[in-house]
Scaffold this active site. Structure first.
Site, PDB file in Angstrom:
ATOM      1  N   SER A 266       0.851  -1.191   0.000  1.00  0.00           N
ATOM      2  CA  SER A 266       0.000   0.000   0.000  1.00  0.00           C
ATOM      3  C   SER A 266       0.882   1.234   0.000  1.00  0.00           C
ATOM      4  O   SER A 266       2.063   1.173   0.361  1.00  0.00           O
ATOM      5  CB  SER A 266      -0.902   0.013   1.238  1.00  0.00           C
ATOM      6  OG  SER A 266      -0.177   0.455   2.378  1.00  0.00           O
ATOM      7  N   ASP A 267       0.323   2.367  -0.379  1.00  0.00           N
ATOM      8  CA  ASP A 267       1.006   3.623  -0.123  1.00  0.00           C
ATOM      9  C   ASP A 267       0.695   4.033   1.309  1.00  0.00           C
ATOM     10  O   ASP A 267      -0.085   3.396   2.015  1.00  0.00           O
ATOM     11  CB  ASP A 267       0.580   4.703  -1.123  1.00  0.00           C
ATOM     12  CG  ASP A 267       1.679   5.732  -1.364  1.00  0.00           C
ATOM     13  OD1 ASP A 267       2.517   5.934  -0.456  1.00  0.00           O
ATOM     14  OD2 ASP A 267       1.706   6.333  -2.445  1.00  0.00           O
ATOM     15  N   TRP A 268       1.301   5.105   1.761  1.00  0.00           N
ATOM     16  CA  TRP A 268       1.236   5.528   3.162  1.00  0.00           C
ATOM     17  C   TRP A 268      -0.221   5.650   3.636  1.00  0.00           C
ATOM     18  O   TRP A 268      -0.961   6.514   3.175  1.00  0.00           O
ATOM     19  CB  TRP A 268       1.954   6.863   3.301  1.00  0.00           C
ATOM     20  CG  TRP A 268       2.066   7.403   4.692  1.00  0.00           C
ATOM     21  CD1 TRP A 268       1.059   7.876   5.476  1.00  0.00           C
ATOM     22  CD2 TRP A 268       3.263   7.548   5.457  1.00  0.00           C
ATOM     23  NE1 TRP A 268       1.535   8.309   6.667  1.00  0.00           N
ATOM     24  CE2 TRP A 268       2.901   8.117   6.692  1.00  0.00           C
ATOM     25  CE3 TRP A 268       4.610   7.266   5.220  1.00  0.00           C
ATOM     26  CZ2 TRP A 268       3.828   8.420   7.695  1.00  0.00           C
ATOM     27  CZ3 TRP A 268       5.537   7.569   6.212  1.00  0.00           C
ATOM     28  CH2 TRP A 268       5.154   8.130   7.426  1.00  0.00           C
TER      29      TRP A 268
END
Length: 719
Positions: A266-268
């Site tokens: 995932s991204d942040w």
């Protein structure tokens, strides 16, 4: 370890140990975790405990060989099964030696040098203990208002795909398992993040699947075809579903259709952000959707560690999905050799030798030279070294030239333009700021005017400061700051020749400087050696060869404006400017100020003798198109010869032209070279309405020239 040993290790892991491998946290959260009372502030708000930190499977953002070795040692002492940490970082355009921003690298059209920049970034990162870089970013972008446009290589899917492959080769090499000077690459952001509505970061993306496949997916696929080990999910929605929970996108296209077997991260905090999107009611539902979609690692939120156990217990998630994700993580750790050597390439002594060494700085200089684009020149450039020069503007003596995502690069290490000019110019050189980035005092202006009055020529160093682009740096007004345009007006009144040097992270609306200056040199954020490269370009030691990979608009009101657009049912005839009921603006041209592929040189190139080997081709029989290119000037120069094709009639309408090839060639004064392109049937394929990727028999136009606008053309048919 072999695959059997990896499988055996997985069977020994408890469910909690497995799920811990799916959590990634930043390095600062590993500090103070021995004392549970220290878990306060952001960690507490995110629901992260000290136990989660101590058990997480990967770390984000830590660098430095000694620090990483120490943390890895401490972690392994407490690991029941001796599973090492993965260390990841955003090494986007250099580690300590900072190269030009990726948008600038794209403008070099130099794939070998792009690959070399990634190789150097990997070498510096690996010796400092990093295992994975969150790069390359290959998002296709047609909207310069988006701050993260600086991370892309442009608006064209073909060119972006070539750069995607080059960067992956540079980061990973050919033998990642044996080469401790390379990194695992993570292509991002899957998918279509660059198409955020309004150019506003994290915003909605909505397009047809055909559009997605035709323009936005090819560069990701190219990176994976090159062997990219990881993929990062994007923040945005795709067809109304956040990417981090989009089963069709991640399981359907990425895993099943493309066969990707690596790690999806995932991204942040993007898994938890599904709640704000309105796609999940709570953390539990977000964890369910992300795991169902096939996201292996959750970055900076604890949805997985807090809720996967109960989702398995309730039967909503099968533990086999967890096993798949953990196995992929273990396999990458094994490929990197971390079970045998958990410190891999980390070496404090060698780190001091490798980082920011002369060899790396020379490569950064070369790329800064080749990525700069000469946009205008009324014979003012190159400067005469014995001229009296006034260097004026906020970038005259400023170190903020690295750009966003400059990793551990230090601004104070960057070669400033003023410093480099003083070393190279034999005549009088005076510098003055004239204004700040967005403020001006009377004293600043007067000093600038005083310097300009005594000079033969004015060099204006203008642009955006680095925080005006990058993540979270979206803008609606993409002109230069008003005080800088005011400075241009004041200096213009002196009647002196003006050469403008523009530092920026995006294509700009250049009105107020492009029309006022005699020469304009686009240098982007040029990196550690930027000042030296720009100075050599200004005085003619180097000849500009960069070509734009994004169109520059006349105004923000045209956006999106890009070269490979469709025609309309009522196209405007430029010879009939008075017509109203055609597709046009009444207050602006339709075309961009500067088109894709555009760039000037200190010499001139002439195209002629376009020849095509036949008027018809088949799937088996190729055509050859050739053109003669002559350097008609007095200096050696590099020309980027570009090939475009238009499919006149398609089952789905086709763009007015599409880049299908290019060649960079160096020509001596008076030298002529023949450039040949092979035209094959696969170059004519596109996604039809039923998503079949094939070509149609019919008529085509072929264009060859120095940019997407100024071309010679020929015709042929596919039968």
């Amino acid at each position: 370890m072999d695959q059997k040993q990896i499988n055996d290790l997985l069977t020994k892991m408890t469910l909690e140990e497995k799920i811990s491998q799916l959590l990634q946290l930043t390095a600062n959260l590993h500090e103070g975790t021995e004392d549970q009372s220290q878990i306060t502030g952001p960690m507490e708000e995110m629901g992260i405990t000290g136990e989660m930190v101590r058990a997480s499977g990967s770390v984000l953002g830590l660098s430095g060989a000694a620090s990483i070795i120490a943390l890895q040692q401490d972690y392994l002492k407490k690991s029941r099964l001796g599973i090492p940490l993965l260390f990841m970082a955003d090494v986007v355009h250099g580690f300590k030696t900072i190269f030009p921003i990726p948008l600038a690298i794209g403008c070099s059209w130099d794939l070998e040098l792009a690959e070399k920049s990634a190789e150097i970034a990997a070498r510096e990162s690996a010796v400092s203990g990093i295992h994975v870089t969150f790069a390359p970013m290959v998002d296709l972008v047609r909207d310069p208002r988006w701050g993260r446009v600086m991370e892309t290589t442009g608006e064209d899917p073909y060119l972006n795909s070539l750069f995607a492959r080059a960067f992956v080769r540079g980061y990973q090499g050919s033998e990642l398992a044996e080469d401790n000077e390379r990194l695992a690459a993570c292509v991002k952001h899957f998918a279509a993040y660059g198409a955020a509505e309004g150019g506003r970061d994290y915003n909605t993306v909505d397009m047809s699947e055909r559009q997605l496949r035709e323009y936005y997916l090819p560069a990701y696929k190219a990176a994976l075809d090159e062997g990219c080990e990881m993929v990062m999910a994007s923040f945005n929605t795709v067809d109304g579903i956040p990417a981090s929970g989009n089963e069709k996108l991640m399981r359907g296209i990425l895993r099943d259709e493309w066969g990707f077997e690596g790690i999806l991260i995932s991204d942040w905090a993007s898994i938890r952000e599904m709640i704000a999107h309105g796609a999940a009611e709570d953390d539990c539902e977000a964890a369910y959707r992300a795991m169902r979609a096939g996201v292996d690692i959750e970055m900076m939120t604890p949805c997985y560690v807090q809720h996967l156990p109960q989702l398995i217990e309730s039967g909503r998630i099968d533990e086999s999905l967890i096993d798949e994700a953990v196995l992929r993580i273990l396999q990458l750790k094994n490929k990197l050799g971390l079970f045998e050597n958990p410190f891999r390439g980390a070496d404090p002594e060698r780190e001091r030798e490798v980082l920011f060494c002369d060899e790396h700085r020379r490569a950064a200089y070369d790329l800064a030279v080749k990525s700069s684009v000469l946009l205008k020149n009324n014979s003012v450039l190159p400067l005469q070294p014995d001229s009296s020069i006034a260097l004026i503007g906020p970038f005259a003596d400023h170190e903020d030239i690295l750009g966003w995502w400059s990793c551990v690069g230090a601004k104070e290490d960057a070669v400033q333009l003023g410093t480099a000019m003083r070393e190279r110019v034999s005549g009088n050189l005076t510098t003055a700021s004239g204004c700040g980035f967005d403020t001006m005092t009377a004293e600043q202006l007067e000093k600038a005017l005083e310097a300009a009055r005594e000079a033969d020529v004015i060099v204006l160093a203008l642009g955006e400061e680095s925080t005006m682009s990058g993540e979270g740096g979206s803008r609606t007004d993409i002109t230069l700051p008003e005080v800088q345009l005011e400075l241009v007006k004041h200096l213009k009144k002196l009647g002196k020749p003006i050469a403008a040097v523009i530092f920026n992270g995006r294509p700009l609306d250049l009105h107020g400087v492009f029309d006022e200056a005699d020469a304009v040199l686009e240098v982007w954020f040029p990196g550690s050696e930027g000042g030296a490269a720009i100075a050599d370009l200004l005085i003619g030691r180097a000849n500009p060869s960069g070509r734009l990979t994004m169109s520059f608009p006349h105004s923000a009101g045209q956006i999106p404006v890009y070269y490979n657009a469709f025609n309309t049912g009522r196209p405007m005839d430029p010879s009939k400017t008075g017509e109203r009921y055609v597709s046009k603006y009444i207050d602006s041209p339709n075309e961009p100020l500067l088109p894709f592929g555009y760039g000037l040189s200190y010499t001139c190139f002439e195209y002629g003798g376009l020849h095509i080997s036949g008027s018809e081709m088949t799937a088996e029989q190729h055509l050859t198109a050739s053109v003669e290119v002559t350097n008609t000037g007095t200096r050696t120069g590099i020309e980027t010869v570009q090939l475009y094709i238009r499919d006149i009639t398609g089952e789905v309408v086709r763009p007015l032209r599409e880049l299908k090839g290019f060649q960079r060639l160096e020509l001596q004064p008076g030298e002529t070279k023949m450039v040949e392109f092979s035209i094959s049937e696969d170059m004519l394929r596109y996604h039809h309405s039923d998503l079949r990727f094939t070509s149609d028999p019919g008529s085509f136009q072929l264009f060859i020239g120095p940019n997407s606008r100024d071309t010679l053309q020929a015709a042929f048919k596919l039968i």
